[in-house]
Motif scaffolding. Structure first.
Motif, short mmCIF file in Angstrom:
data_model
loop_
_atom_site.label_atom_id
_atom_site.label_comp_id
_atom_site.label_asym_id
_atom_site.label_seq_id
_atom_site.Cartn_x
_atom_site.Cartn_y
_atom_site.Cartn_z
N ALA A 106 4.21 4.33 -17.53
CA ALA A 106 4.46 5.56 -16.77
C ALA A 106 3.38 5.81 -15.72
O ALA A 106 3.66 6.35 -14.64
N LYS A 107 2.14 5.39 -15.98
CA LYS A 107 1.07 5.68 -15.02
C LYS A 107 1.22 4.89 -13.73
O LYS A 107 0.63 5.24 -12.71
N TYR A 108 2.02 3.81 -13.76
CA TYR A 108 2.27 3.02 -12.57
C TYR A 108 3.60 3.34 -11.91
O TYR A 108 3.99 2.68 -10.94
N GLY A 109 4.30 4.34 -12.42
CA GLY A 109 5.59 4.71 -11.82
C GLY A 109 6.55 3.53 -11.82
O GLY A 109 6.72 2.84 -12.82
N SER A 110 7.18 3.30 -10.68
CA SER A 110 8.14 2.20 -10.56
C SER A 110 7.50 0.92 -10.03
O SER A 110 8.21 -0.04 -9.71
N LEU A 111 6.18 0.90 -9.91
CA LEU A 111 5.50 -0.28 -9.38
C LEU A 111 5.71 -1.49 -10.29
O LEU A 111 5.70 -1.38 -11.52
N ARG A 112 5.89 -2.64 -9.67
CA ARG A 112 5.87 -3.91 -10.40
C ARG A 112 4.42 -4.39 -10.41
O ARG A 112 3.83 -4.64 -9.36
N VAL A 113 3.86 -4.47 -11.60
CA VAL A 113 2.44 -4.78 -11.74
C VAL A 113 2.28 -6.18 -12.32
O VAL A 113 2.76 -6.47 -13.41
N GLY A 114 1.62 -7.03 -11.57
CA GLY A 114 1.34 -8.38 -12.03
C GLY A 114 -0.06 -8.47 -12.62
O GLY A 114 -0.93 -7.66 -12.30
N ALA A 125 -1.97 14.15 0.51
CA ALA A 125 -2.78 13.18 1.26
C ALA A 125 -2.25 11.76 1.09
O ALA A 125 -2.18 10.99 2.06
N MET A 126 -1.85 11.41 -0.11
CA MET A 126 -1.36 10.06 -0.36
C MET A 126 -0.01 9.83 0.32
O MET A 126 0.24 8.76 0.89
N ASP A 127 0.85 10.85 0.29
CA ASP A 127 2.15 10.72 0.96
C ASP A 127 1.97 10.60 2.47
O ASP A 127 2.65 9.80 3.14
N LEU A 128 1.07 11.40 3.04
CA LEU A 128 0.82 11.36 4.47
C LEU A 128 0.31 9.98 4.89
O LEU A 128 0.77 9.41 5.89
N THR A 129 -0.64 9.46 4.11
CA THR A 129 -1.19 8.14 4.42
C THR A 129 -0.13 7.06 4.31
O THR A 129 -0.07 6.12 5.12
N ALA A 130 0.73 7.19 3.30
CA ALA A 130 1.78 6.19 3.08
C ALA A 130 2.79 6.19 4.22
O ALA A 130 3.13 5.13 4.76
N TYR A 131 3.28 7.35 4.61
CA TYR A 131 4.35 7.43 5.60
C TYR A 131 3.86 7.24 7.03
O TYR A 131 4.62 6.88 7.92
N SER A 132 2.56 7.45 7.26
CA SER A 132 2.02 7.30 8.62
C SER A 132 1.79 5.83 9.00
O SER A 132 1.63 5.51 10.16
N GLY A 133 1.76 4.96 7.99
CA GLY A 133 1.47 3.55 8.26
C GLY A 133 -0.01 3.23 8.22
O GLY A 133 -0.40 2.07 8.37
N PRO A 155 0.80 -1.24 0.00
CA PRO A 155 0.00 0.00 0.00
C PRO A 155 0.82 1.28 0.00
O PRO A 155 0.50 2.22 -0.75
N ALA A 156 1.86 1.35 0.82
CA ALA A 156 2.63 2.59 0.91
C ALA A 156 3.30 2.91 -0.42
O ALA A 156 3.28 4.06 -0.89
N LEU A 157 3.90 1.90 -1.04
CA LEU A 157 4.55 2.11 -2.33
C LEU A 157 3.51 2.48 -3.39
O LEU A 157 3.77 3.33 -4.25
N PHE A 158 2.36 1.86 -3.33
CA PHE A 158 1.27 2.17 -4.26
C PHE A 158 0.90 3.64 -4.18
O PHE A 158 0.74 4.33 -5.21
N LEU A 159 0.73 4.15 -2.98
CA LEU A 159 0.34 5.55 -2.80
C LEU A 159 1.42 6.52 -3.29
O LEU A 159 1.11 7.59 -3.80
N ARG A 160 2.68 6.12 -3.16
CA ARG A 160 3.76 7.01 -3.59
C ARG A 160 4.02 6.96 -5.10
O ARG A 160 4.50 7.93 -5.68
N GLU A 161 3.70 5.84 -5.73
CA GLU A 161 4.10 5.65 -7.13
C GLU A 161 2.95 5.65 -8.13
O GLU A 161 3.19 5.67 -9.33
N MET A 162 1.71 5.63 -7.67
CA MET A 162 0.58 5.55 -8.59
C MET A 162 0.33 6.92 -9.21
O MET A 162 -0.53 7.70 -8.78
N HIS A 163 1.09 7.23 -10.24
CA HIS A 163 1.10 8.57 -10.82
C HIS A 163 -0.26 8.99 -11.38
O HIS A 163 -0.59 10.18 -11.37
N MET A 164 -1.03 8.04 -11.88
CA MET A 164 -2.32 8.40 -12.48
C MET A 164 -3.31 8.92 -11.43
O MET A 164 -4.32 9.55 -11.79
N LEU A 165 -3.03 8.67 -10.14
CA LEU A 165 -3.89 9.18 -9.07
C LEU A 165 -3.32 10.45 -8.43
O LEU A 165 -4.05 11.19 -7.78
N ARG A 166 -2.03 10.69 -8.62
CA ARG A 166 -1.37 11.83 -7.97
C ARG A 166 -1.43 13.06 -8.88
O ARG A 166 -0.41 13.61 -9.29
#
Length: 341
Positions: A241-249, A141-149, A122-133
């Motif tokens: 690019a819309k998934y950033g550096s995420l590995r998407v299965g 909001a996404m960074d705060l949620t990611a880093y807060s746990g 989840p944390a990596l998803f929130l930081r890298e999901m470019h199509m939502l950012r």
């Protein structure tokens, strides 16, 4: 945007095989004005019949850039319908695109194929999901949620809730196989009548779609007490690019009797998680597969993956509004193979 060679690299015509691709060009005095690809494949229907159905894909028209050739797109589709009256389109990127607009004007039956996703990290998803950012507020909001746990905690709670609510089922074993063997024939025969429409998925067909030489796919064989209950094909999507550096299965393809869909999806999901992906996606049309995905902790999101059937094909699927949820389509039935999934 179109193929460079006349002979398809993927599924070239071969002997009497019903599964093959063809390419066609629209010529105007020797000048190419457009083209399209047509995949031929046998499909099984609820009445027990097997019919050859055409899949219309990768149409390209000069009318996109020159209005003097605006009629080329319609001429391409008409030509394909003459060659294969039982014709369908799949994917297309949403109803705002030119092709689905034209299909709707022609009275084709259509529906959206549901899109499912499961966030593994989840944390990596929130930081890298470019199509939502897309805005500063969203990024904050996404960074705060990611880093807060909070994202990790919410994800754990959600999947625990899903696991507790999931119907109890007998333990199944999953095995990676290098090639689909003849054991898949029995699964195909015992299950095909449960689906209103499904592309033939016998051993011969599967070996052509997922040859042993292609290591990009992982083929899973799922058994219960030594008896085959289903199979799945999974793989990692190419970078986008819309998934950033995420590995998407991706759970690209799957098959089982409707009552055995849950262990197949659980096995495919576990295999992708063990492979280290951050996000898992899939498109599924049949209601029982959709339920299995939701029970496995997948969320449903807005889909742009459209199934459209020609009038001749739709006649075999009446009443269409009731039948569409009993059709079995996955990414593998569109232009997702061999790499575009």
């Amino acid at each position: 945007m179109f193929y460079e060679t006349a002979k398809p690299r993927w599924l070239p015509p071969s002997g009497a095989s019903p599964l093959f691709n063809e390419f066609f060009l629209a010529l105007d005095g020797g000048i190419v004005r457009g083209g399209y690809a047509l995949k031929h494949q046998d499909f099984s229907f609820a009445d027990g019949s097997t019919r050859c159905v055409g899949y219309y894909h990768h149409p390209l028209s000069e009318g996109i850039v020159n209005k003097a050739h605006a009629t080329v797109g319609g001429l391409l589709l008409r030509d394909a319908m003459q060659r294969s009256p039982l014709l369908y389109c799949l994917g297309m990127g949403g109803y705002d695109r030119p092709l689905p607009k034209m299909l709707l004007r022609l009275g084709w039956s259509h529906s959206l194929v549901p899109f499912y996703f499961r966030v593994v990290h989840p944390a990596l998803f929130l930081r890298e999901m470019h199509m939502l950012r897309t805005t500063a507020v969203r990024r904050f909001a996404m960074d705060l949620t990611a880093y807060s746990g909070a994202a990790w905690a919410a994800s754990k709670a959600f999947h625990l809730f899903k696991k507790l609510r999931r119907p109890r089922a007998a333990i199944c074993e999953s095995e990676v196989v290098g090639e689909f063997g003849d054991w898949t024939d029995a699964l195909w025969q015992q299950s095909k009548s449960s689906y209103a429409m499904a592309a033939v998925r016998d051993a011969e067909t599967l070996r052509k779609l997922y040859p042993a030489s292609d290591q990009h796919f992982t083929r899973l064989r799922i058994r219960r007490n030594g008896t085959d209950v289903g199979w799945a094909v999974i793989g990692e999507r190419r970078k986008d690019a819309k998934y950033g550096s995420l590995r998407v299965g991706s759970i690209l393809d799957c098959w089982a009797p409707p009552q055995d869909t849950p262990p197949v999806i659980l096995a495919a999901t576990e295999a992708l998680i063990n492979a280290g992906v951050d996000l898992i996606t899939s498109n599924q049309s049949h209601k029982d597969w959709c339920t299995a995905f939701e029970d496995a902790g997948f969320l449903r999101a807005q889909s742009n993956f459209i199934f459209a059937a020609s009038k001749k094909l739709a006649e075999l699927l009446q009443p269409f509004e009731e039948t569409k949820s009993h059709i079995h389509f996955t990414r593998a039935d569109g232009d997702g193979l061999p790499r575009n999934f």
